[in-house]
Motif scaffolding. Structure first.
Motif, PDB file in Angstrom:
ATOM      1  N   GLY A  15      -5.528   9.401  -6.350  1.00 45.61           N
ATOM      2  CA  GLY A  15      -4.587   8.398  -5.837  1.00 45.61           C
ATOM      3  C   GLY A  15      -5.149   7.659  -4.643  1.00 45.61           C
ATOM      4  N   LEU A  16      -5.805   8.409  -3.746  1.00 46.99           N
ATOM      5  CA  LEU A  16      -6.413   7.779  -2.572  1.00 46.99           C
ATOM      6  C   LEU A  16      -7.509   6.798  -3.003  1.00 46.99           C
ATOM      7  CD1 LEU A  16      -6.815   7.543   0.487  1.00 46.99           C
ATOM      8  CD2 LEU A  16      -8.359   9.523   0.362  1.00 46.99           C
ATOM      9  N   GLY A  17      -8.320   7.230  -3.980  1.00 43.64           N
ATOM     10  CA  GLY A  17      -9.381   6.349  -4.479  1.00 43.64           C
ATOM     11  C   GLY A  17      -8.812   5.079  -5.085  1.00 43.64           C
ATOM     12  N   MET A  18      -7.755   5.208  -5.915  1.00 44.96           N
ATOM     13  CA  MET A  18      -7.151   4.016  -6.526  1.00 44.96           C
ATOM     14  C   MET A  18      -6.498   3.121  -5.487  1.00 44.96           C
ATOM     15  SD  MET A  18      -5.518   5.100 -10.203  1.00 44.96           S
ATOM     16  CE  MET A  18      -4.862   6.682  -9.743  1.00 44.96           C
ATOM     17  N   PHE A  19      -5.883   3.743  -4.469  1.00 45.91           N
ATOM     18  CA  PHE A  19      -5.246   2.980  -3.395  1.00 45.91           C
ATOM     19  C   PHE A  19      -6.288   2.140  -2.646  1.00 45.91           C
ATOM     20  CE2 PHE A  19      -4.086   2.845   1.163  1.00 45.91           C
ATOM     21  CZ  PHE A  19      -2.935   2.092   1.082  1.00 45.91           C
ATOM     22  N   TRP A 103       3.911  -3.518   5.024  1.00 45.41           N
ATOM     23  CA  TRP A 103       5.161  -3.935   4.380  1.00 45.41           C
ATOM     24  C   TRP A 103       5.040  -3.882   2.858  1.00 45.41           C
ATOM     25  CZ3 TRP A 103       9.598  -3.902   6.647  1.00 45.41           C
ATOM     26  CH2 TRP A 103       9.678  -4.096   8.015  1.00 45.41           C
ATOM     27  N   ILE A 104       3.863  -4.223   2.315  1.00 48.92           N
ATOM     28  CA  ILE A 104       3.653  -4.125   0.867  1.00 48.92           C
ATOM     29  C   ILE A 104       3.811  -2.676   0.416  1.00 48.92           C
ATOM     30  CG2 ILE A 104       1.906  -4.313  -0.957  1.00 48.92           C
ATOM     31  CD1 ILE A 104       0.809  -6.783   0.497  1.00 48.92           C
ATOM     32  N   VAL A 105       3.219  -1.749   1.207  1.00 43.13           N
ATOM     33  CA  VAL A 105       3.296  -0.327   0.859  1.00 43.13           C
ATOM     34  C   VAL A 105       4.733   0.175   0.892  1.00 43.13           C
ATOM     35  CG1 VAL A 105       2.645   1.993   1.648  1.00 43.13           C
ATOM     36  CG2 VAL A 105       0.941   0.164   1.613  1.00 43.13           C
ATOM     37  N   PHE A 121       7.641   1.381 -11.318  1.00 44.90           N
ATOM     38  CA  PHE A 121       8.266   0.327 -12.123  1.00 44.90           C
ATOM     39  C   PHE A 121       7.340  -0.865 -12.329  1.00 44.90           C
ATOM     40  CE2 PHE A 121      10.773  -3.486 -12.727  1.00 44.90           C
ATOM     41  CZ  PHE A 121      11.727  -3.106 -13.666  1.00 44.90           C
ATOM     42  N   SER A 122       6.756  -1.340 -11.221  1.00 47.70           N
ATOM     43  CA  SER A 122       6.046  -2.624 -11.281  1.00 47.70           C
ATOM     44  C   SER A 122       4.553  -2.526 -11.508  1.00 47.70           C
ATOM     45  CB  SER A 122       6.299  -3.399  -9.984  1.00 47.70           C
ATOM     46  OG  SER A 122       5.868  -2.623  -8.877  1.00 47.70           O
ATOM     47  N   ALA A 123       3.921  -1.415 -11.105  1.00 43.96           N
ATOM     48  CA  ALA A 123       2.458  -1.318 -11.185  1.00 43.96           C
ATOM     49  C   ALA A 123       1.913  -1.543 -12.592  1.00 43.96           C
ATOM     50  CB  ALA A 123       2.000   0.024 -10.634  1.00 43.96           C
ATOM     51  N   MET A 154      -3.134  -1.366  -8.872  1.00 45.86           N
ATOM     52  CA  MET A 154      -3.900  -0.153  -8.574  1.00 45.86           C
ATOM     53  C   MET A 154      -3.458   0.449  -7.240  1.00 45.86           C
ATOM     54  SD  MET A 154      -6.327   0.567 -10.873  1.00 45.86           S
ATOM     55  CE  MET A 154      -7.795   1.220 -10.096  1.00 45.86           C
ATOM     56  N   LEU A 155      -3.155  -0.415  -6.272  1.00 47.08           N
ATOM     57  CA  LEU A 155      -2.677   0.060  -4.973  1.00 47.08           C
ATOM     58  C   LEU A 155      -1.379   0.846  -5.157  1.00 47.08           C
ATOM     59  CD1 LEU A 155      -2.537  -2.103  -1.745  1.00 47.08           C
ATOM     60  CD2 LEU A 155      -0.544  -0.787  -2.430  1.00 47.08           C
ATOM     61  N   PHE A 156      -0.446   0.290  -5.947  1.00 47.26           N
ATOM     62  CA  PHE A 156       0.835   0.961  -6.176  1.00 47.26           C
ATOM     63  C   PHE A 156       0.663   2.255  -6.970  1.00 47.26           C
ATOM     64  CE2 PHE A 156       3.708  -3.048  -5.758  1.00 47.26           C
ATOM     65  CZ  PHE A 156       3.680  -2.894  -4.383  1.00 47.26           C
TER      66      PHE A 156
END
Length: 556
Positions: A15-19, A103-105, A121-123, A154-156
């Motif tokens: 997850g950290l890598g994708m973030f 704010w995005i996070v 939901f959105s990713a 990918m961030l989400f």
């Protein structure tokens, strides 16, 4: 350690890598989308610090990285594009602009109205639409939007993976004890925040990780405050590293960034300690991701408001920390620094800026060559030997500029560029070559002037008058070609075309007239050969000017 624990660890790491990858991909797409607009922002900068703050915030919000903005500021200050007073405003604005990522996070915790932005939901939708645009989009803009959407998705997804990996352990004593320790020890909390940010080279990423922990209810308010303050200090590491090996002014810009954030952290740190001593329940209360975003924004806005009036004092303080060497600032001395005043690899943090900066330096090279052409023409028309020596001296500078610009453009060409930017870089390659060839023709003119002086050759009044006319036409052709590159103006391109036609007609007409004078004995053979050589070089200068204008026309 059970298999479930290992699975959770792998999930968190993945997850950290994708973030981090998603954040980098989204920022890269944002920079491509911004294009030359960021350079226009920079061009708006004056000594108005308030405007500099606004533009710094806008640029950082666009490229999604305060580190990238401050590194570019260090590069521009080192290159002489910005002064330190302007840099202070941009750095302050960068700290404000970086809060957009927080704010995005935290959007998925803003309530039902923002439920569509929840990672789960959105990713998948963002990644799906982005992948379609990347694979099947015909235009570069569609591919760039696809890149932004895939990065955001990918961030989400990364946030979702990290949150899911941590959630089974939210009741573990290790979390409560760790954050209780960090909350009780402000210096330790700041140190942890600074170290994590320095390692990740991104305050946005470290704040995002802290918010992920907060989403699972394991972060206390006091620990979050102190860690966030440390993260702002850690964000200065990128600029400090960037300034190593740079000019004294570049180092001062990095010191300004560090001192600004350290002063803010000290002010808020002391204020927070007093507040938490008065309200211990607030200190131990669990903080949410949204509340971290609010504090992060409040801190940077307030810090800017508090220190904004003291910008000049920050500049003076940086001069005290980085004193001028006894031998002077040798880093900015020498022909290389004078001629290549804008080139700095720190600007590569933003490919759009790098392309614009290279274009500025190509114009600079063109202007130096234009002056040398004028000097060579004067040497021919007035038979001034001192002018010829200056032409030879400047020609060496032009050759050095060509070498340095080509090396710089090769490095830019390896950056992540849009198709339009790649076209500009290719045209700049050709432009540098054409400008250098114009410089060679100026040198040829000077050699002919030297030959005329040595052998006491002169032209008839008619020949001298004709030569003056074609010199002016060739000069105007090259002048408008450089202006076309500087302005990106189609009107200048048309003027070059008109001058090129005029020079071609003049060259053909003067060649015929001069041959006629030779046949009637009005001119001797030696002067005739020199005259024909001169108009041939002038015609070639006009040809290269036409090439330069054509590259600009190709980009408009």
């Amino acid at each position: 350690m059970s298999i479930n624990d290992i699975s959770s660890l792998f999930g968190f790491m993945g997850g950290l890598g994708m973030f981090l990858y998603g954040m980098n991909t989204m920022a890269d797409g944002m920079q491509k989308s911004a294009g030359s607009r960021m350079s226009r922002f920079l061009g708006m900068l004056t000594n108005n610090r308030f405007l500099a703050v606004i533009l710094g915030a806008l640029i950082t919000a666009i490229i999604q990285s305060s580190g990238a903005t401050t590194v570019m500021v260090v590069g521009f200050v080192s290159a002489g594009v910005l002064n330190l007073t302007q840099a202070v405003g941009v750095i302050m604005g960068a700290n404000i602009g970086t809060t957009i990522t927080a704010w995005i996070v935290s959007m998925n915790q803003l309530g039902d109205a923002f439920s569509i932005l929840q990672p789960s939901f959105s990713a998948p939708l963002f990644i799906g639409i982005g992948a379609v645009l990347l694979l099947f989009g015909n235009k570069q803009r569609a591919k760039t939007i696809g890149e932004i959407l895939v990065g955001l998705g990918m961030l989400f997804v990364g946030l979702d993976f990290m949150s899911g990996a941590i959630s089974p352990y939210t009741d573990a004593p290790v979390f409560s004890e760790a954050f209780r320790l960090l909350g009780r020890n402000p210096l330790l909390g700041m140190l942890i925040g600074a170290l994590v940010t320095a390692l990740l080279q991104s305050s946005s990423a470290s704040v995002g990780i802290l918010q992920t922990l907060a989403m699972n209810g394991v972060v206390t308010t006091n620990a979050a405050i102190f860690i966030t303050l440390g993260q702002n200090i850690g964000s200065c590491v990128t600029a400090l590293i960037s300034s190593i090996g740079g000019s004294r002014t570049a180092k001062r810009a990095a010191v300004i960034h560090l001192s600004f954030n350290v002063m803010g952290a000290l002010i808020f740190g002391i204020g927070s300690i007093v507040l938490f001593m008065a309200a211990p329940a607030l200190a131990a209360h669990n903080i949410t991701a949204v509340q971290i975003s609010i504090f992060h924004t409040f801190f940077n806005l307030t810090n800017t408001c508090l220190l904004f009036p003291f910008a000049k004092q920050l500049v003076h303080f940086s001069g005290f920390v980085i004193p001028e060497s006894k031998t002077g600032d040798l880093e900015t001395a020498g022909e290389e620094a004078v001629t290549m005043k804008h080139l700095d690899e720190r600007i590569f943090e933003s490919p759009a800026f790098a392309v614009e900066t290279a274009a500025m330096e190509v114009v600079h090279m063109g202007q130096i060559t234009l002056d040398n052409v004028k000097r060579a023409m004067d040497a021919v028309l007035t038979k001034n030997e001192e002018e010829t020596r200056e032409v030879y001296k400047t020609e060496k500078t032009i050759n050095n500029m060509e070498k340095m610009l080509i090396e710089y453009l090769v490095k830019i060409n390896n950056l992540s560029l849009t198709e339009e930017q790649k076209l500009v870089v290719n045209n700049l390659f050709y432009s540098v070559n054409d400008i250098e060839r114009v410089g060679d023709h100026a040198e040829n003119l000077a050699e002919q002037a030297e030959y005329m002086i040595r052998h006491e050759i002169s032209f008839s009044d008619t020949g001298a008058s004709d030569l003056k006319i074609i010199c002016e036409a060739a000069y105007q052709s090259f002048f408008h070609s450089i202006e076309a590159r500087r302005k990106g103006d189609m009107e200048e391109v048309r003027k070059v075309n008109q001058c090129e036609d005029e020079v071609d007609l003049l060259e053909e007409e003067l060649r015929e007239k001069h041959i006629e004078r030779l046949s009637t004995g009005e001119c001797n053979t030696s002067s005739g050969v020199v005259f024909l050589e001169l108009i041939s070089n002038l015609e070639r200068i006009s040809d290269h000017s036409y090439n330069l204008a054509s590259y600009v026309k190709n980009e408009i």
